[in-house]
Write an enzyme that holds these catalytic residues in place. Structure first.
Site, mmCIF file in Angstrom:
data_model
loop_
_atom_site.group_PDB
_atom_site.id
_atom_site.type_symbol
_atom_site.label_atom_id
_atom_site.label_comp_id
_atom_site.label_asym_id
_atom_site.label_seq_id
_atom_site.Cartn_x
_atom_site.Cartn_y
_atom_site.Cartn_z
ATOM 1 C CG ASN A 334 -13.671 -44.791 23.047
ATOM 2 O OD1 ASN A 334 -12.537 -45.248 22.920
ATOM 3 N ND2 ASN A 334 -14.641 -45.485 23.617
ATOM 4 C CG HIS A 366 -20.220 -48.396 26.153
ATOM 5 N ND1 HIS A 366 -20.215 -48.147 24.794
ATOM 6 C CD2 HIS A 366 -19.247 -47.592 26.674
ATOM 7 C CE1 HIS A 366 -19.300 -47.236 24.514
ATOM 8 N NE2 HIS A 366 -18.694 -46.878 25.626
#
Length: 832
Positions: A334, A366
């Site tokens: 990521n 998240h």
């Protein structure tokens, strides 16, 4: 509003296609991405900056992106519009010194509310919803806000090099702003592109539409797109097939938890979680391909002249899967999100909070499932433990290729298991299943990390191996085709490798022509206290003779270096040390270090040894920071509590049978301030220490002092100071500065003689002069004349002037008469 179990609100037009076994939300997502892929090729070919205006390109990006988002997520697209508008309003109207922070708080707050909303209505579900695009949107609006604050509210000297590149000096227009937010090729799943890179792409100034000299045509992304689509297809197949054979839910099954042994459970978690990564590889590689198809992602050319389309690469699959370092493992996953976290969090918070705050913001970004927080808190702990191991244990394994291979093998397996151990919490998400699985694994990764942080020595580390260290050099030598055009770049001098110069383990400046100077420098992320420098030059080569080492408290340009005093100068022209170890007793403050060479008139001499060339294979800088997030490199508040690890006092012998020089900077050592050794093949490490030469012998104390320290003495009661210096400085040659002071007994009471005690010590005299200057400094705003101007007006009439003069003469006459008629002064002089 929606009901539980009916969370997905995208278009139902493709409902008949669900017969293939995929749910509607995934079908819509794939259709939107494939549509963006084909539109991307058309956009690059027919809507390029050479064919339509920049305004039209912005409008097309925004319109197509909005339509695709609406098709995939339905009315939930309103959240993207609303959040974008409100953040834009804050950028325009919030206080200039706080607008970037307010945008971050609002953007993260809006995203958190949507996470909670989703978690309530679709707890544990995997259906697509608008939180995905909102996560990308949060990165975009916050990165714009911080870049604008850097460009419009800060000075260049307050920015790091990355911030100088990414800063935004003017407010984006509404069209530019929403084109950036809704760009059709990355609004769905990213990867995030930063605003400056996006504007260059829209305007065609990123180089992707130019034909450089080294290529006959403009760079073409088709090969990169095909490669990434193949990877996405393979990863998609793994994503579909893996659950059929190795399901994630089996990790919560009682048979697995209580009916299998510990080794089997670890191996199952290793294989299962590694295969789960396939769905992320599929989504990210597909997103990269879509962006490249539209022409976004061009990143220049490699050494062979091939176009690179890796600007938006979000994962490095091979490097991640084979890494033997937890840091490399994290850095390859990521990637654009890591860059965003670094730019808005890591580089902005106080050093000692960087790691924890970055991981916590990542968890908050998240969502609110407990598994995210178990994962990221564990990752922070393991990162600290990995740093301790690498910087304090790894040096014990570097003196032998076999021992290094053992260390690398151990860290490879540990990294593999740590990755899946922590990521398993991402798969299970809920608190009880996560803790139950970790309990069945005996929390062995957590416990090993805790034991490491407690037992492994802390204090000093090799500062050159830290993150955010910047290196540079005057020029770069490049090998010919024999060595595959290997560039000996500056960073190769701090990569931990030094044995193979021709293989690219070393840094090297250009030797193909004569140079008037050569230099290499390194800039640390923060000021540090440096105790040892270990310099390893090219084996069997002495053309670095005559070099200087300079340590500076702040970053400076090479032009300003000559005005500073170096900490070391190699004067031996015939036998300079191939390896030089310089110790700094008591430490030396520094943020930047130069290795500088300036031999005179090299262009007039054909002798290669007299050219300015540096071949530096490795530079170790051992020290610590006063404040940093890395506990391993934090200086103790009490200097005596800062431990000296073996790697500090004991150094690797890089080149057997070559000359090694040991130097104590401004101090003494048992064998003198400098020693040159020629060692044999059996010597692999060498240890030596320096001690300071000065003691407080002036006042009969035996405390050791560092060079530069000073003592201030006073005379005992009944004694007065005569010649000499009361303040004395410990010098590099082991002697005290100035003259030895003398105190003589007073024949009369010393208090009566105090007014005649002249200051003879130049240091004390200078201090007293500075204090007196400050005391006598006139504050004009406090003067009566200044105040009268504020409360009185000038009257220029003759009558007014005459009255004022008469009153003034009268007052002065009265004061003089009063003084002369009183007895203010003593008629007798002081007598002993």
């Amino acid at each position: 509003m929606v009901h539980r179990g009916e969370f997905y609100m995208g278009s139902g037009l493709l409902q008949p296609l669900t017969v293939i076994g995929l749910p509607l939300d995934q079908i819509n997502f794939l259709v939107c991405q494939l549509t963006a892929l084909f539109l991307g090729f058309y956009f690059r070919k027919n809507w390029s900056p050479q064919k339509i205006s920049v305004v039209h390109r912005h409008a097309l990006e925004m319109a197509v992106g909005f339509l695709l988002t609406f098709f995939c997520f339905g009315y939930q697209v309103i959240h993207v519009v609303l959040m974008g508008w409100l953040c834009y309003a804050l950028i325009l109207h919030a206080p200039r010194d706080k607008f970037h922070v307010l945008v971050f708080i609002f953007g993260m707050g809006y995203l958190c509310i949507m996470h909670i909303y989703r978690q309530y209505y679709d707890y544990g579900g995997y259906s697509l919803d608008i939180t995905g695009p909102l996560m990308i949107l949060t990165q975009k609006v916050t990165s714009i806000a911080f870049a604008m604050h850097d460009g419009m509210q800060k000075k260049d000297q307050d920015l790091n090099p990355d911030q100088k590149i990414m800063k935004i000096k003017t407010t984006p227009t509404v069209l530019e702003y929403f084109s950036y937010l809704f760009s059709f090729h990355n609004v769905m799943v990213g990867p995030t592109v930063f605003f400056n890179d996006y504007i260059k792409f829209i305007e065609g100034s990123d180089g992707s539409y130019q034909s450089p000299d080294k290529t006959p045509t403009e760079p073409n992304p088709e090969a990169a797109v095909r490669e990434k689509l193949v990877v996405a297809a393979i990863s998609g197949a793994v994503m579909v097939l893996a659950p059929l054979f190795i399901p994630v839910n089996y990790m919560t099954d009682e048979e697995f938890l209580y009916g299998t042994n510990w080794v089997y459970r670890n191996l199952y978690v290793l294989i299962c979680v590694s295969l789960v990564r396939g769905k992320y590889y599929c989504a990210w590689k597909l997103g990269e391909a879509v962006n490249n198809a539209a022409g976004l992602g061009f990143n220049g050319y490699d050494d062979k002249g091939n176009a690179k389309w890796d600007l938006l690469n979000n994962v490095k699959i091979y490097e991640l899967e084979v890494s033997n370092s937890l840091k490399v493992n994290i850095d390859c996953w990521n990637i654009t999100t890591l860059v965003w976290l670094r730019r808005v969090i890591y580089d902005r918070v106080p050093p000692k909070y960087r790691t924890v705050s970055t991981f916590m913001v990542s968890a908050l970004w998240h969502g609110f499932y407990p598994g995210y927080y178990i994962c990221f808190t564990g990752a922070a702990l393991c990162t600290v433990a990995a740093r301790l191991m690498r910087r304090n244990v790894r040096p014990y394994f570097l003196d032998s290729p076999d021992k290094k291979a053992v260390y690398d093998a151990g860290t490879f397996f540990y990294t593999r298991f740590t990755n899946v151990y922590l990521a398993s919490n991402f798969c299970l998400l809920e608190l009880v299943p996560c803790l139950t699985l970790l309990w069945s694994l005996f929390f062995w990764i957590h416990l090993s990390a805790i034991v490491t942080t407690i037992t492994v020595c802390r204090g000093l580390c090799n500062l050159g191996r830290l993150e955010n260290v910047r290196t540079d050099q005057s020029s770069t030598y490049k090998y010919d085709q024999t060595y595959n055009y290997t560039k000996l770049t500056a960073d190769r001098a701090v990569n931990g490798r030094f044995l193979n110069h021709s293989g690219g383990d070393c840094a090297g400046t250009d030797v193909s022509k004569k140079h008037t100077q050569a230099w290499w420098n390194i800039s640390l992320p923060d000021p540090a206290i440096i105790y040892k420098i270990n310099l390893m030059f090219r084996e069997n080569n002495i053309r670095h003779y005559g070099y200087y080492v300079s340590i500076n408290k702040e970053d400076i340009n090479i032009e300003d270096l000559t005005s500073l005093t170096p900490v070391y100068h190699e004067e031996d022209e015939e036998y300079p040390g191939v390896q030089n170890i310089i110790m700094f007793p008591g430490g030396i403050q520094g943020k930047q270090m130069y290795i500088y060479q300036n031999k005179s008139n090299p262009e007039d001499d054909e002798d290669d040894l007299k050219n300015n060339v540096l071949d530096i294979c490795e530079v170790e800088i051992w020290g610590c920071f006063n404040y940093t997030e890395d506990v391993n490199c934090t200086c103790s508040q009490n200097e005596s509590d800062t431990p000296l690890p073996k790697a500090m006092l004991s150094s690797i012998v890089a080149w057997p049978k070559n000359r090694l020089t040991l130097i104590c900077h401004q101090g003494d050592v048992t064998f003198g301030p400098k020693l040159v050794l020629t060692h044999n093949n059996n010597v692999k490490t060498i240890s030596f220490t320096c001690f300071d030469a000065c003691t407080k012998d002036a006042d009969n104390a035996n405390t050791m002092l560092s060079v530069g320290d000073y003592v201030t003495l006073t005379c005992k009661n009944g004694h007065r100071f005569e010649p000499g210096n009361l303040t004395r400085v410990c010098q590099g040659n082991g002697s005290w500065s100035g003259e030895e002071p003398k105190c003589t007994r007073c024949k009369c009471p010393c208090k009566r003689l105090a007014s005649q005690n002249f200051i003879k010590d130049p240091i004390v005299l200078q201090q007293r002069i500075e204090e007196t200057k400050k005391f006598l400094a006139v504050n004009r705003s406090e003067l009566s004349a200044f105040k009268r101007k504020k409360i009185s007006s000038y009257d220029g009439r003759a009558s007014s002037t005459g009255i004022g003069m008469t009153l003034g003469v009268g007052v002065i006459t009265f004061v003089i008469g009063a003084i002369s008629s009183s007895s203010f002064w003593s008629s007798s002089s002081p007598v002993c």
